[in-house]
Design an enzyme around this catalytic site. Structure first.
Site, PDB file in Angstrom:
ATOM      1  N   PHE A  78       0.349  -1.634   0.060  1.00  0.00           N
ATOM      2  CA  PHE A  78       0.065  -0.164  -0.079  1.00  0.00           C
ATOM      3  C   PHE A  78       0.946   1.086  -0.217  1.00  0.00           C
ATOM      4  O   PHE A  78       1.571   1.235   0.946  1.00  0.00           O
ATOM      5  CB  PHE A  78      -0.672   0.397   1.125  1.00  0.00           C
ATOM      6  CG  PHE A  78      -2.412   0.804   1.079  1.00  0.00           C
ATOM      7  CD1 PHE A  78      -3.416   0.649   0.144  1.00  0.00           C
ATOM      8  CD2 PHE A  78      -1.741   2.229   1.394  1.00  0.00           C
ATOM      9  CE1 PHE A  78      -4.074   1.920   0.738  1.00  0.00           C
ATOM     10  CE2 PHE A  78      -2.636   2.552   2.141  1.00  0.00           C
ATOM     11  CZ  PHE A  78      -4.114   3.613   1.600  1.00  0.00           C
ATOM     12  N   ASP A 135       2.114  -4.124   9.579  1.00  0.00           N
ATOM     13  CA  ASP A 135       0.735  -3.580   9.015  1.00  0.00           C
ATOM     14  C   ASP A 135      -0.262  -4.018   8.734  1.00  0.00           C
ATOM     15  O   ASP A 135      -0.305  -5.371   8.088  1.00  0.00           O
ATOM     16  CB  ASP A 135       0.359  -2.634   7.202  1.00  0.00           C
ATOM     17  CG  ASP A 135      -0.431  -1.502   7.231  1.00  0.00           C
ATOM     18  OD1 ASP A 135      -1.554  -2.178   7.532  1.00  0.00           O
ATOM     19  OD2 ASP A 135      -0.065  -0.384   6.043  1.00  0.00           O
ATOM     20  N   TYR A 166     -11.354   1.647  10.249  1.00  0.00           N
ATOM     21  CA  TYR A 166     -12.564   2.287   9.197  1.00  0.00           C
ATOM     22  C   TYR A 166     -12.568   0.259   8.289  1.00  0.00           C
ATOM     23  O   TYR A 166     -14.082   0.788   7.534  1.00  0.00           O
ATOM     24  CB  TYR A 166     -12.119   2.843   8.695  1.00  0.00           C
ATOM     25  CG  TYR A 166     -11.534   3.452   7.666  1.00  0.00           C
ATOM     26  CD1 TYR A 166     -11.204   2.933   6.342  1.00  0.00           C
ATOM     27  CD2 TYR A 166     -10.735   4.402   8.162  1.00  0.00           C
ATOM     28  CE1 TYR A 166     -10.073   2.850   5.968  1.00  0.00           C
ATOM     29  CE2 TYR A 166      -9.061   4.930   7.724  1.00  0.00           C
ATOM     30  CZ  TYR A 166      -9.239   4.088   6.370  1.00  0.00           C
ATOM     31  OH  TYR A 166      -7.933   4.275   5.172  1.00  0.00           O
ATOM     32  N   LYS A 167     -11.876   0.032   8.840  1.00  0.00           N
ATOM     33  CA  LYS A 167     -12.327  -1.197   7.395  1.00  0.00           C
ATOM     34  C   LYS A 167     -12.798  -2.470   7.791  1.00  0.00           C
ATOM     35  O   LYS A 167     -14.018  -2.624   8.424  1.00  0.00           O
ATOM     36  CB  LYS A 167     -10.303  -1.545   6.970  1.00  0.00           C
ATOM     37  CG  LYS A 167     -10.540  -0.675   5.819  1.00  0.00           C
ATOM     38  CD  LYS A 167      -8.833  -0.992   5.336  1.00  0.00           C
ATOM     39  CE  LYS A 167      -8.194   0.089   4.606  1.00  0.00           C
ATOM     40  NZ  LYS A 167      -6.628   0.127   4.490  1.00  0.00           N
ATOM     41  N   ARG A 182     -12.308  -5.715  -6.790  1.00  0.00           N
ATOM     42  CA  ARG A 182     -11.486  -6.268  -5.455  1.00  0.00           C
ATOM     43  C   ARG A 182     -13.082  -6.278  -4.062  1.00  0.00           C
ATOM     44  O   ARG A 182     -14.368  -5.969  -4.645  1.00  0.00           O
ATOM     45  CB  ARG A 182     -11.516  -5.715  -4.293  1.00  0.00           C
ATOM     46  CG  ARG A 182      -9.819  -5.507  -4.253  1.00  0.00           C
ATOM     47  CD  ARG A 182      -8.746  -4.521  -3.393  1.00  0.00           C
ATOM     48  NE  ARG A 182      -9.583  -3.631  -2.886  1.00  0.00           N
ATOM     49  CZ  ARG A 182      -9.220  -2.715  -2.341  1.00  0.00           C
ATOM     50  NH1 ARG A 182      -8.122  -3.173  -1.368  1.00  0.00           N
ATOM     51  NH2 ARG A 182      -9.983  -1.664  -1.760  1.00  0.00           N
TER      52      ARG A 182
END
Ligand SMILES: *Cc1c(COP(=O)(O)O)cnc(C)c1O
Length: 398
Positions: free
Chosen positions: A124, A195, A220-221, A365
């Site tokens: 990322f 991470d 928030y995921k 995704r």
């Protein structure tokens, strides 16, 4: 997969009752919880209570009477449970990016004589930006080296200060072996920063058993904490004295002593920086409530099953390439494909009630958050994707 089999899987689903915990619009199959989790049914009321009955009614006394000041560590302890950390080693604060900076800086400070932050290509982007930015800021001798995933272990050496890796790749969902790579890093004297943005809340982790040094992750995921929810940072107990690069007053041992000199709080608490964002923390708290009593192994088993069901349901299509590992054990919570017309497919899916996501240049995704998706949802989504791709094939042929 037959109708009867899908029905049986949903009947035997230990999480079937939890679907009602989430407020997802009627008619939507939401396959993007790995990017922004949906609200819990009680999140809006929690925000109202915080704004009106706490902030509105108690004003400044909210800090002492409503537990606001303790929220970063209380929520941290709840996340600690999800990642196998012991109480007191995780705090909720800032964004994942800022926490990466704090974790990397702490790890580098413990490694004064080694130059390299080793990481992998294709991670990322924020992770690489932060690592490079930190090296530029510190001095010209520290540097970032990015290698292919299969070359990580071979690239570890006595100049590696920190191994920075993402447990589940945001693009392909390929998982790294947290314990094995941490042990490999330690074997050459390097520290690890993990991470867990695409991992926490998707599958059980054990940062303690793996002896991970530092970890960060996203609110928030899969944790369903709301847009821009505060992130978390883990500091292993043996690094309790690692320095804080942002020595803000909230990480001070006694913030309200208003001392002239900085004295860090013990352990992860020093990774707090400024005043906690209470409204956002309450939304995250509401998201974490949905994990109460969840058997994380069962959650993982369902996630793997949903991914397999989707891959089997979609099957082969011209122009479609599976980017994720086919073996569910090697895969995190989502499944990614490359498709020549990925963006058009995404739009067509949305029209038919399936929300997925697109990453340039050609990646689709699909996230399989097991708390609120049924096997039927996922099978239906797979059939809708087939139909959408078939339409696109016809339109390209025309
Ligand atoms: C989502 C994500 C982030 C997000 O960082 P923010 O600072 O919260 O925007 C970081 N790293 C990875 C691997 C992610 O998937």
């Amino acid at each position: 997969m037959t109708e009867a089999e899908i029905e049986r899987l949903d009947r035997e689903d230990p999480f079937a009752g939890r679907r009602a915990d989430f407020a997802i619009p009627e008619g939507v199959i939401y396959l993007d919880g790995n990017s922004l989790g949906p609200p819990t049914r009680w999140a809006a009321e929690r925000l109202r209570v915080t704004a009106v009955e706490e902030w509105g009614a108690k004003l400044i006394h909210g800090w002492s009477e409503c537990g606001w000041m303790e929220l970063p560590s209380r929520l941290g302890d709840r996340i600690a449970h999800l990642i196998g950390a012991s109480p007191g080693t995780v705090v909720v604060a800032d964004s994942t990016s800022v926490n990466l900076m704090k974790a990397l800086a702490a790890a580098l400070a413990l490694q004064p004589f080694r130059r390299t932050i080793l990481t992998e290509e294709g991670a990322f982007p924020t992770d690489g930006y932060i690592a490079q930015g930190l090296c530029r800021f510190l001095d010209r001798t520290r540097r970032v080296k990015a290698v292919r995933a299969d070359a990580i272990e071979g690239a570890l050496n006595d100049d590696t200060a920190v191994l920075l890796l993402t447990e589940t790749c945001y693009r392909t969902a390929r998982r790294h072996d947290l314990a094995r790579l941490t042990a490999a890093a330690h074997a050459v004297g390097a520290l690890t920063v993990w991470d867990l943005a695409h991992s926490a809340g998707a599958h059980p982790l054990d940062v303690t058993a793996a002896k991970a040094d530092f970890a960060v992750g996203c609110g928030y995921k899969y944790l369903n904490g709301g847009p821009g929810a505060p992130a978390f940072i883990y500091v292993a107990p043996e690094h309790a004295n690692a320095p804080a690069i942002i020595p803000g007053w909230m990480g001070h041992a006694e913030p309200f002593a208003f001392e002239g000199a900085y004295r860090p709080a013990p352990g992860a608490t020093r990774m707090r920086t400024g005043t906690p964002d209470i409204l956002s923390m309450r939304a995250l708290e509401a998201g974490l409530d949905a994990f109460e009593g969840v058997d994380l192994e069962a959650l993982r088993a369902k996630t793997m099953r949903l991914g397999d069901l989707f891959i089997a349901g979609v099957g082969e299509r011209p122009g479609l390439t599976l980017l994720s590992p086919r073996d569910a054990a090697a895969r995190g919570g989502h499944v990614a494909y490359a498709h020549t017309r990925a963006q058009a497919a995404l739009e067509a899916l949305r029209v038919r009630g399936v929300i997925a996501d697109f990453r340039p240049p050609n990646v689709l995704r699909f996230g399989f958050a097991a708390l609120y998706l049924s096997h039927r949802d996922v099978f239906e989504a797979s059939q809708i994707l087939r139909a959408v791709l078939s339409d696109l094939e016809d339109s390209s042929a025309a």
